[in-house]
Scaffold this motif. Structure first.
Motif, PDB file in Angstrom:
ATOM      1  N   TYR A   1       0.833  -1.203   0.000  1.00 52.56           N
ATOM      2  CA  TYR A   1       0.000   0.000   0.000  1.00 52.56           C
ATOM      3  C   TYR A   1       0.864   1.248   0.000  1.00 52.56           C
ATOM      4  O   TYR A   1       1.911   1.297   0.644  1.00 52.56           O
ATOM      5  CB  TYR A   1      -0.915   0.004   1.230  1.00 52.56           C
ATOM      6  CG  TYR A   1      -1.864  -1.154   1.239  1.00 52.56           C
ATOM      7  CD1 TYR A   1      -3.062  -1.101   0.546  1.00 52.56           C
ATOM      8  CD2 TYR A   1      -1.551  -2.320   1.930  1.00 52.56           C
ATOM      9  CE1 TYR A   1      -3.925  -2.183   0.532  1.00 52.56           C
ATOM     10  CE2 TYR A   1      -2.412  -3.406   1.923  1.00 52.56           C
ATOM     11  CZ  TYR A   1      -3.597  -3.327   1.222  1.00 52.56           C
ATOM     12  OH  TYR A   1      -4.448  -4.402   1.209  1.00 52.56           O
TER      13      TYR A   1
ATOM     14  N   ASP B   1      -0.724   6.951   1.021  1.00 54.64           N
ATOM     15  CA  ASP B   1      -2.089   7.488   1.039  1.00 54.64           C
ATOM     16  C   ASP B   1      -3.142   6.400   1.207  1.00 54.64           C
ATOM     17  O   ASP B   1      -4.331   6.664   1.231  1.00 54.64           O
ATOM     18  CB  ASP B   1      -2.374   8.306  -0.220  1.00 54.64           C
ATOM     19  CG  ASP B   1      -2.386   7.468  -1.487  1.00 54.64           C
ATOM     20  OD1 ASP B   1      -2.178   6.232  -1.424  1.00 54.64           O
ATOM     21  OD2 ASP B   1      -2.598   8.060  -2.572  1.00 54.64           O
TER      22      ASP B   1
ATOM     23  N   SER C   1      -3.728   3.822  -0.867  1.00 52.54           N
ATOM     24  CA  SER C   1      -4.123   3.149  -2.103  1.00 52.54           C
ATOM     25  C   SER C   1      -3.289   1.878  -2.292  1.00 52.54           C
ATOM     26  O   SER C   1      -2.155   1.784  -1.836  1.00 52.54           O
ATOM     27  CB  SER C   1      -3.959   4.085  -3.303  1.00 52.54           C
ATOM     28  OG  SER C   1      -2.615   4.461  -3.466  1.00 52.54           O
TER      29      SER C   1
ATOM     30  N   GLU D   1       4.834  14.056   2.469  1.00 54.15           N
ATOM     31  CA  GLU D   1       3.935  14.781   1.578  1.00 54.15           C
ATOM     32  C   GLU D   1       2.470  14.463   1.858  1.00 54.15           C
ATOM     33  O   GLU D   1       1.624  15.359   1.905  1.00 54.15           O
ATOM     34  CB  GLU D   1       4.274  14.428   0.129  1.00 54.15           C
ATOM     35  CG  GLU D   1       3.475  15.202  -0.895  1.00 54.15           C
ATOM     36  CD  GLU D   1       3.881  14.821  -2.297  1.00 54.15           C
ATOM     37  OE1 GLU D   1       2.965  14.645  -3.131  1.00 54.15           O
ATOM     38  OE2 GLU D   1       5.085  14.720  -2.574  1.00 54.15           O
ATOM     39  N   VAL D   2       2.171  13.192   2.084  1.00 55.18           N
ATOM     40  CA  VAL D   2       0.787  12.776   2.355  1.00 55.18           C
ATOM     41  C   VAL D   2       0.311  13.341   3.691  1.00 55.18           C
ATOM     42  O   VAL D   2      -0.847  13.740   3.816  1.00 55.18           O
ATOM     43  CB  VAL D   2       0.667  11.241   2.336  1.00 55.18           C
ATOM     44  CG1 VAL D   2      -0.654  10.784   2.902  1.00 55.18           C
ATOM     45  CG2 VAL D   2       0.858  10.711   0.932  1.00 55.18           C
ATOM     46  N   ARG D   3       1.191  13.399   4.663  1.00 48.51           N
ATOM     47  CA  ARG D   3       0.802  13.887   6.005  1.00 48.51           C
ATOM     48  C   ARG D   3       0.633  15.398   6.066  1.00 48.51           C
ATOM     49  O   ARG D   3       0.013  15.909   6.981  1.00 48.51           O
ATOM     50  CB  ARG D   3       1.829  13.451   7.040  1.00 48.51           C
ATOM     51  CG  ARG D   3       1.771  11.980   7.323  1.00 48.51           C
ATOM     52  CD  ARG D   3       2.776  11.593   8.374  1.00 48.51           C
ATOM     53  NE  ARG D   3       2.637  10.206   8.756  1.00 48.51           N
ATOM     54  CZ  ARG D   3       3.453   9.559   9.564  1.00 48.51           C
ATOM     55  NH1 ARG D   3       4.479  10.198  10.086  1.00 48.51           N
ATOM     56  NH2 ARG D   3       3.253   8.301   9.856  1.00 48.51           N
TER      57      ARG D   3
END
Length: 53
Positions: free
Chosen positions: A21, A24, A26, A50-52
């Protein structure tokens, strides 16, 4: 790293289907059921940051 086993005890049969995974959530790749499979992914150090943000 985590891998789902194949076969297993009769009261807890296992059919594999491990997956990788992205940060994010996905699904990047999923193993086929009931087959020995190796999954690989390139990890980017900044992806989780970046996602956080």
């Amino acid at each position: 790293m985590f891998a789902n086993p194949l076969n297993g005890p009769t009261d807890r049969p296992c059919d594999g289907t491990s997956a990788l995974y992205a940060p994010d959530g996905s699904t990047l790749v999923r193993a086929a059921p009931a087959q020995d499979t190796t999954l690989l992914a390139d990890l980017t150090p900044g992806a989780l940051t970046e996602v956080r943000s």
